[in-house]
Design a protein around this motif. Structure first.
Motif, PDB file in Angstrom:
ATOM      1  N   SER A   1      -3.902  -0.382  -4.658  1.00  0.00           N
ATOM      2  CA  SER A   1      -2.587  -0.176  -4.059  1.00  0.00           C
ATOM      3  C   SER A   1      -2.422   1.120  -3.296  1.00  0.00           C
ATOM      4  O   SER A   1      -1.326   1.426  -2.855  1.00  0.00           O
ATOM      5  N   THR A   2      -3.470   1.914  -3.120  1.00  0.00           N
ATOM      6  CA  THR A   2      -3.308   3.167  -2.405  1.00  0.00           C
ATOM      7  C   THR A   2      -4.367   3.321  -1.328  1.00  0.00           C
ATOM      8  O   THR A   2      -5.465   2.777  -1.412  1.00  0.00           O
TER       9      THR A   2
ATOM     10  N   PHE B   1       0.822  -1.196   0.000  1.00  0.00           N
ATOM     11  CA  PHE B   1       0.000   0.000   0.000  1.00  0.00           C
ATOM     12  C   PHE B   1       0.859   1.251   0.000  1.00  0.00           C
ATOM     13  O   PHE B   1       1.750   1.416   0.803  1.00  0.00           O
ATOM     14  N   CYS B   2       0.577   2.145  -0.913  1.00  0.00           N
ATOM     15  CA  CYS B   2       1.204   3.455  -0.974  1.00  0.00           C
ATOM     16  C   CYS B   2       0.315   4.413  -0.204  1.00  0.00           C
ATOM     17  O   CYS B   2      -0.890   4.432  -0.389  1.00  0.00           O
ATOM     18  N   ILE B   3       0.906   5.219   0.667  1.00  0.00           N
ATOM     19  CA  ILE B   3       0.113   6.058   1.554  1.00  0.00           C
ATOM     20  C   ILE B   3      -0.036   7.450   0.947  1.00  0.00           C
ATOM     21  O   ILE B   3       0.901   8.229   0.901  1.00  0.00           O
ATOM     22  N   LEU B   4      -1.225   7.770   0.481  1.00  0.00           N
ATOM     23  CA  LEU B   4      -1.552   9.090  -0.041  1.00  0.00           C
ATOM     24  C   LEU B   4      -2.653   9.647   0.846  1.00  0.00           C
ATOM     25  O   LEU B   4      -3.718   9.073   0.940  1.00  0.00           O
TER      26      LEU B   4
ATOM     27  N   THR C   1      -6.019   6.561   0.979  1.00  0.00           N
ATOM     28  CA  THR C   1      -6.092   7.995   1.242  1.00  0.00           C
ATOM     29  C   THR C   1      -6.915   8.228   2.497  1.00  0.00           C
ATOM     30  O   THR C   1      -7.550   7.317   3.031  1.00  0.00           O
TER      31      THR C   1
ATOM     32  N   THR D   1      -8.342   3.279  -2.665  1.00  0.00           N
ATOM     33  CA  THR D   1      -8.553   3.715  -4.036  1.00  0.00           C
ATOM     34  C   THR D   1      -7.809   2.752  -4.941  1.00  0.00           C
ATOM     35  O   THR D   1      -6.588   2.675  -4.906  1.00  0.00           O
TER      36      THR D   1
END
Length: 300
Positions: free
Chosen positions: A100-101, A4-7, A103, A97
């Protein structure tokens, strides 16, 4: 591995919403196979059921009434595999979202010291689950969120019953208050890197303690080494002025296993009695306020 990319963007909830997963709302729709589907979402949390809707037998997040730590329910996250893809069961107080992200998050301006709760993990094969929390602050210069503090626990072994945990936040920014709390619970590491059938139960989440800003005008820099450690842990502290300090070492459940006084700016702590695993060290002033906290690993 796709993790997971944290935005981060601010959402409308406060602190940890529905922390014991007691409140759920029913939904209905159509699965990815075109069949009718129905289930429940934990209020104020989003789960991978909103992305992967496999059908009644394939929910990735469900209300659990047996493995729990408080009054009624916990959340049960289940890794799934379908159509050649695999994915973890995920729950977050933010918003998923795509695959992989993450928010969003909950507004939170407190510099909490600990993040705690209880969990049970039942992996398939060599899978890994995780529980993580982040404190962020909006950066008006870069128009992004800076990480104020974070904590994360990874699990690989099966535990037969719900087990308490207490994680200390590791602070990266000692000068600013956070504005957002983001929590991510995962039954596997990431999409296309999951073992179907791995299960993570989580319940009774809470924040506790407070890490003050004012105390840390005395602490310029702290280095903890080696990483991983075996028999000794070195603590190198650079102070702006001399103060009385103590250290406490806790395991991943929050149980204190070692403690003592900091005698100098270069302290060597005998950790020979500690078993292999993850630990947290906290440095405190004489009023017991946390001046610094960090995770370290014992490898033997």
């Amino acid at each position: 591995q796709i993790s997971f990319c944290i935005l981060i963007s601010l959402s409308a909830y406060s602190q940890i919403p529905n922390p014991g997963f007691e409140h759920w709302t029913s939904y209905s729709g159509t699965s990815i196979f075109g069949a009718p589907i129905s289930g429940e979402y934990p209020d104020y949390w989003q789960t991978t059921d909103s992305i992967f809707q496999y059908g009644t037998a394939g929910h990735s997040a469900v209300r659990e009434g047996t493995n729990k730590c408080d009054t009624l329910f916990s959340i049960k996250l289940i890794s799934q595999s379908a159509l050649g893809n695999s994915g973890p069961g995920v729950a977050t107080n933010g918003k998923l979202t795509g695959t992989s992200t993450v928010t969003g998050g909950s507004p939170d301006t407190a510099r909490s010291a600990q993040f705690s709760g209880c969990y049970r993990y039942v992996p398939t094969n060599t899978d890994t689950g995780s529980i993580s929390a982040y404190l962020f602050k909006w950066n008006t210069t870069s128009s992004a969120r800076d990480t104020i503090a974070f904590t994360k626990m990874s699990m690989t072994a099966t535990n037969s019953a719900m087990t308490p945990f207490m994680l200390s936040f590791a602070y990266m920014d000692w000068s600013r208050q956070p504005d957002t709390l983001l929590i991510i619970l995962q039954s596997s590491p990431g999409f296309n890197n999951a073992q179907a059938g791995s299960i993570l139960y989580v319940d009774s989440l809470r924040l506790s303690g407070y890490v003050g800003i004012s105390e840390n005008v005395y602490v310029r820099e702290v280095k903890i080494y080696p990483q991983p450690a075996q028999n000794e842990l070195n603590v190198q502290i650079t102070l702006n002025r001399e103060i009385e300090m103590t250290y406490e070492i806790a395991d991943i459940t929050g149980r204190k296993v070692l403690a003592g006084n900091i005698e100098s700016g270069n302290q060597t702590i005998d950790i020979n009695a500690l078993s292999r695993g993850n630990y947290f060290i906290s440095l405190r002033n004489k009023e017991k306020a946390i001046l610094y906290s960090s995770k370290f690993i014992v490898s033997k």
